[in-house]
Design a protein around this motif. Sequence first.
Motif, PDB file in Angstrom:
ATOM      1  N   ARG A 125      -4.045  -5.191 -10.879  1.00 51.65           N
ATOM      2  CA  ARG A 125      -3.128  -4.239 -10.266  1.00 51.65           C
ATOM      3  C   ARG A 125      -3.869  -3.143  -9.524  1.00 51.65           C
ATOM      4  N   LEU A 175      -1.692  -1.123  -6.729  1.00 51.34           N
ATOM      5  CA  LEU A 175      -0.423  -0.823  -7.386  1.00 51.34           C
ATOM      6  C   LEU A 175      -0.569   0.216  -8.465  1.00 51.34           C
ATOM      7  N   PHE A 183       0.538  -9.886  -4.001  1.00 52.21           N
ATOM      8  CA  PHE A 183       0.403  -9.835  -5.455  1.00 52.21           C
ATOM      9  C   PHE A 183       1.549 -10.595  -6.109  1.00 52.21           C
ATOM     10  N   ALA A 198       3.243 -11.134  -9.658  1.00 42.62           N
ATOM     11  CA  ALA A 198       3.212 -10.560 -11.013  1.00 42.62           C
ATOM     12  C   ALA A 198       3.455 -11.622 -12.066  1.00 42.62           C
ATOM     13  N   GLU A 208       8.011 -11.754 -12.672  1.00 47.39           N
ATOM     14  CA  GLU A 208       8.821 -11.342 -11.531  1.00 47.39           C
ATOM     15  C   GLU A 208      10.285 -11.273 -11.973  1.00 47.39           C
ATOM     16  N   GLY A 261       9.410 -11.167   1.796  1.00 55.36           N
ATOM     17  CA  GLY A 261       7.967 -11.107   1.986  1.00 55.36           C
ATOM     18  C   GLY A 261       7.582 -10.769   3.415  1.00 55.36           C
ATOM     19  N   ARG A 287       7.153 -16.265  -1.401  1.00 56.67           N
ATOM     20  CA  ARG A 287       7.309 -14.914  -0.863  1.00 56.67           C
ATOM     21  C   ARG A 287       5.956 -14.290  -0.600  1.00 56.67           C
ATOM     22  N   GLU A 310       6.865  -1.555  -3.792  1.00 57.82           N
ATOM     23  CA  GLU A 310       5.500  -1.071  -3.540  1.00 57.82           C
ATOM     24  C   GLU A 310       4.662  -2.181  -2.944  1.00 57.82           C
ATOM     25  N   ARG A 311       4.814  -3.369  -3.508  1.00 53.17           N
ATOM     26  CA  ARG A 311       3.974  -4.473  -3.065  1.00 53.17           C
ATOM     27  C   ARG A 311       4.239  -4.850  -1.624  1.00 53.17           C
ATOM     28  N   MET A 312       5.463  -4.623  -1.174  1.00 51.31           N
ATOM     29  CA  MET A 312       5.768  -4.954   0.219  1.00 51.31           C
ATOM     30  C   MET A 312       5.404  -3.815   1.159  1.00 51.31           C
TER      31      MET A 312
END
Lengths: 315, 271, 336
Positions: free
Chosen positions: B57, B62, B91, B93, B96, B111, B162, C226-228
């Motif tokens: 992370r 993140l 990333f 996870a 999800e 995405g 994605r 956040e990831r996007m």
Amino acid sequence: MQSSPSPRLGPLLLATASLAVACGPPAGRTPHADRVRLLADIPEPELPDLDFADAVPESAPRRIVSLIPSCTETLFALGLGERVVGIDRWADHPPAALELPRLGDVNKIEVERILDLEPDLVLAFQSQAGAGAPELLRRAGIRVVHPPTEAGTDVLRGLVAVAEAAGVRERGEALVRHIEGQIEAVRERYAGGPRPRVLLVFERHPSISVATRTSFVHEMIEAAGAVDVSADADPGRHFTYVDVETIVDWDPELIVDLSVGPSVGTGTGASVDESVRFWRKVGLEVRLVPVPALSRPGPRLAASVAILADVIHGS
Amino acid sequence: MVSELPARETPELEARGLEYRYAGGGFHLRPLDARFAPGGFAVVLGSNGSGKSTLVRLLGGLLPPRAGEVRLGGRALERVARLERSRTVAFLAQDEPRRVPFTAFETVMMGRYPFQGRWPFDSARDLEVARAAMQRADVTHLRERLVPELSGGERQRVYLARALAQEPRILLLDEPAASLDLAHQVELYEFLRELNREEGITVVAVSHEINLATRYCDQVLLLKAGELHASGSPAELLTAEQLSRTFDVDVRELSDEASGRPVFLPRGPRR
Amino acid sequence: MGASPEGFQARHLSRAVALFGALLLACLVLGVAVGPTTIDFGRVLGGDDVGRDLFKLTVVRLPRATAAVIVGGCLALAGVVFQALIHNPLASPYILGVSAGGSFGAVCAIAAGIGLVVPFALVGAMAAIVLVYLVARTEGRVPADTLLLAGVIVNTFFAACIMLTTYLTGSDQTLRIMRWLVGGLSDLYEWRTLLFSGLVLVTLGAGLTLDGRALNLLSVGDDTAERMGIDVQRVRTRLFFLASLTTAVAVSISGPIGFVGLIIPHILRLLVGSDHRLLVPCSALAGGAFLVVADTAASVLWRTPLPVGLVTALLGGPFFIWLMKTRNIKRAGHGL
């Protein structure tokens, strides 16, 4: 565990007992069942019945909507009862008016229904002066007047204002003179005698409501030959809430409670039983009078003063 | 990936003195250095609580490091604009979200966010990339299905699609095989290797399982109790000794006759 | 209304907007045609002796119906955004304190005897917005649950202030205050006011539609967003302010009308799905349609016209319960 009570217990019991006696019941006096009495046969005040010699001018409004109960009464007292085409939700006097369409109250004015009646004069509360509905009526070409009839104003001046709006100013002045005369008569009747200290209560929920010096109710009490106990309760306001302790401090000789019975718009009626129980606990001399009209501003003022005076002095 | 566009450069991903501490004390990731060469396939191994998820992370930007920094292509990650980061690093996870009221297709389209502006309509390119990503991840037949209705494996692949729709150069995966059955696990790693070899995408995958992931990678990192124990090639690092120490278990090495590669079995508690 | 494999295109949006726009228009016409008194439309259309009826239609009913559309639209719009930001199906403009702040401003104005209440309501609402933000912010971040908590606290605080002010004023104003607090449309609106608030609604509605994708991602979760590449803290703060502003405009012209911002988004999710690019504009349109119908119903249901806030509460409560029982209440971004 010792076989005999501790030597300290005795004095403790004695102290507790003395404390209980010294404090006594919470009220200032010993409750007495017949200090609180319901006066069930007090009459409703009547409108002054004047014969007006003059004729109503041609230009006077012919179709009047009155959204203020006291103004409705005034119009009838001025002999214009037939010209009233609509009243407010809460009006309850005179009986002749009660079948008329109810067109709103201080919260909501029913614009469309009023428009349908095609009035040429609408009387509305002062507090509604800035609101949307009166403005809408004006834009439709209807005259809307806000006579000064609310608490704290000179009630009699308000009567004249209504008369003026209705085109019969002279009748209004005559009416006022009559009322003033009647009140003066009451004042003189009791002038020489005792002036008891009286508290007038006109609402008990959510809290006990009483009038102050700037309210017309104060003058009614004084004219009825009594001393108004709550006159200086809250300077700057026409009426105020008080608690039981303050009332006990004032120690009025008589409390007149007008809050029992049906309510009229602003108050919430209290039940007789509940009121009786309440005042018994307070322990003062109370008369429950189920005629809330007695504390209303309007043309029945003189009649109300006379009745109040009877209540105050008659008991 | 469908692209008539020139292949993009894969930047180097580097951790320098990376440190993290969870609020309220408790877990602490000690200063850590690591380099992930472009086009490499790294696997991060360790027990639960060793800091694997935290590390990956941090690498993805993140979590904000307590000390140290992550560098992307030589630039500090914080200095890289968020959208650019999301176009470069994807990333996946471990867990999800399951109960999202979107279809697989809508999920994959999300995405594309790093490439889309405020204009709300989807461009032809977006659709093309998404379609290709779904095909790659073999979820095209699921595109109208709502995500909560999919099985664990199917859902995993949708989220993988994605991630691919982001057209990343670096793919970070946190225990991607955790909820998959064996067949799908193998499939996944085969797929990752393909991505890695054919398109030069750097892959960093976290695993707590010893044997499968390590077959595919060319770099292994061993984490224990928040510290990087060792880092190197599988051949160097994957010995019974190292693994026993990393996992606090007695590990025995066997040999797979077919491939000649070592296989590691946990045998019992560490002595 | 899943739109694959063509994705989300202009025609999807325009179709939905046209549909709900037509619905809105129909409801607006209904709101003007129906009222506490009957209007002879034959006479109006025929053109003879039209005066009073035309007056009722254009001066009494039309501005008010327009106001209903605007207020309903604002509240529904704010509701959609709040529910996405806070991940809680109970999120509504009401619960986040903005309504209460606006009401407090209005109550102060009424208590002071000031006729023009709107600017005070607006100021009160703004104060509430800022207060909620300040309370929610911890270490420069504004987490979703803290925002909800801050909203509830500020709501309670202003509710207490309102009660205090009400208690201290003389009873001539108490009724006006009570009337305001129930939440209902005023009898008269200046076209200036309607124009201004309508512009705010359209602008913010369009702007928030453009934020649709971000709202989608936020509704799924902070992590995903956040990831996007979304700066979640900043975007959430910005969206919170915009949604609150919308609420402030609504409350300042009509008092706190409850339930619109709560149930319209849930209903719309059933109809158009969870993609905020559709949900945002359609909720705004549907909210306007709903409120104008509710206000019309309120004016004819009983012997005397009722404040619309009563009707929305009486309708809204049972309806929300029904939605819950049929398991249609989901957290935005999560469900089933």
